[in-house]
Design an enzyme around this catalytic site. Sequence first.
Site, mmCIF file in Angstrom:
data_model
loop_
_atom_site.group_PDB
_atom_site.id
_atom_site.type_symbol
_atom_site.label_atom_id
_atom_site.label_comp_id
_atom_site.label_asym_id
_atom_site.label_seq_id
_atom_site.Cartn_x
_atom_site.Cartn_y
_atom_site.Cartn_z
ATOM 1 N N ASP A 16 0.812 -1.220 0.000
ATOM 2 C CA ASP A 16 0.000 0.000 0.000
ATOM 3 C C ASP A 16 0.845 1.270 0.000
ATOM 4 O O ASP A 16 0.644 2.154 -0.839
ATOM 5 C CB ASP A 16 -0.950 0.016 1.206
ATOM 6 N N ARG A 97 1.763 5.603 16.800
ATOM 7 C CA ARG A 97 1.203 6.524 15.801
ATOM 8 C C ARG A 97 1.504 7.990 16.056
ATOM 9 O O ARG A 97 1.905 8.711 15.143
ATOM 10 C CB ARG A 97 -0.310 6.284 15.641
ATOM 11 N N ASP A 126 -5.880 3.749 12.838
ATOM 12 C CA ASP A 126 -4.608 4.446 12.631
ATOM 13 C C ASP A 126 -4.766 5.732 11.828
ATOM 14 O O ASP A 126 -4.074 6.710 12.086
ATOM 15 C CB ASP A 126 -3.596 3.496 11.993
ATOM 16 N N SER A 177 -2.998 -9.295 8.408
ATOM 17 C CA SER A 177 -2.456 -7.945 8.462
ATOM 18 C C SER A 177 -1.731 -7.836 9.791
ATOM 19 O O SER A 177 -2.323 -8.042 10.853
ATOM 20 C CB SER A 177 -3.592 -6.929 8.375
#
Length: 400
Positions: A16, A97, A126, A177
């Site tokens: 991605d 994050r 996220d 994932s």
Amino acid sequence: MGRANKVVLAYSGGVDTSVCIPYLQQEWGVQQVIALAVDLGQGEELGPIQQKALKCGAVESLVANAIEPFVKEFAFPAIQANALYENRYPLSTALARPLIARLLVEAADKYGADAVAHGCTGKGNDQVRFDVAIAALNPDLKILAPAREWGMSREETIAYGERFGIESPVKKSSPYSIDRNLLGRSIEAGPLEDPMSEPPEEIYAMTQSLDKAPDAPDYGEIGFEGGIPVSLDGKVLGAIELIAQLNELAGRHGVGRIDMVENRVIGIKSREIYETPALLALIQAHRDLESLTLTADVTQYKRGLEETYSQLVYRGLWFSPLKEAIDAFIQKTQERVTGSVRLKFHKGHAIPVGRRSPYSLYSPALATYGADDRFDHKAAEGFIYIWGLPTRVWSQQTRA
Ligand code: ARG
């Protein structure tokens, strides 16, 4: 005119974020993409990732080693807060994050970029954490999230990348994932989407299965100073080393596996598996040391704030006024959370079995049932008379 001229992209090396590089340029008219890969102790060489970004068309490829600030500025405060989202998840992904957001904003400033970008989709937490943290740090910076808008399936994304020479993974890619850093691994998707199906053993990498965990326990004594872990078995360790060694010790005993259905910020329930051996063990030990060193009222009041703190971190409000105010409270409470806790690691458990502190509020003379008892038993009678007075009045009234 594109959406931005120069963009700093949070880059992981995955499909991605790799596709984001040509996509931003081709579809959104971005002139220059600067990739930023962040080392958070994910145990992966970032050199090849740095090269890959350039191959994908980035003008510049940066690598930031952020393991130390990650542990000291994000993990340690969360341990001081005993932070567990929904009472279970120690926020190992969530804590990274705001740090990545900060690094993005700093790089944008340094390179004169007018936007930052990330590869999050529109379904997760996220994106919320990145966007809100970036806005808190620089409200004028544009935020681009191509994967939230491009509407491509996995296959389409790979095909798009191939047009720009981005190789799709050779081996059939894993159905999971996975997000990983020094604090832990978060695993979702694939067969885990059925909340009734037991996670296959193959998904774990930091923790031993319970049947293979040693039959004999191991002990580890964690030393804290002002609520911060500083040593293991009397040996003073750097922040990273301490987490690494404890990950190994706790992980070997199968400590830190969590299988939960959690409530995401955007309203979806999702099934996630975590393994966070050191972090969970440290929270256990820290909370135990607080039981020795904090007064009852501070402990109980702090528990309520810990829940709020965990929600704030999970929901992307690391940089926010309420979080800052709670931080100030927590820091004050930690001044005397110094001492050590002995943990017993056995078959998935990290059990506090002993604790001591130079600031211990535990008084043997008051607690003992032996001959040295200095507690005035007679004083209890007067206390109970007054403590129970409203109840007695209430009872007499309601029974009259
Ligand atoms: N649910 C976790 C969180 O919101 C982890 C998110 C990333 N998970 C993943 N498997 N990629 O903090």
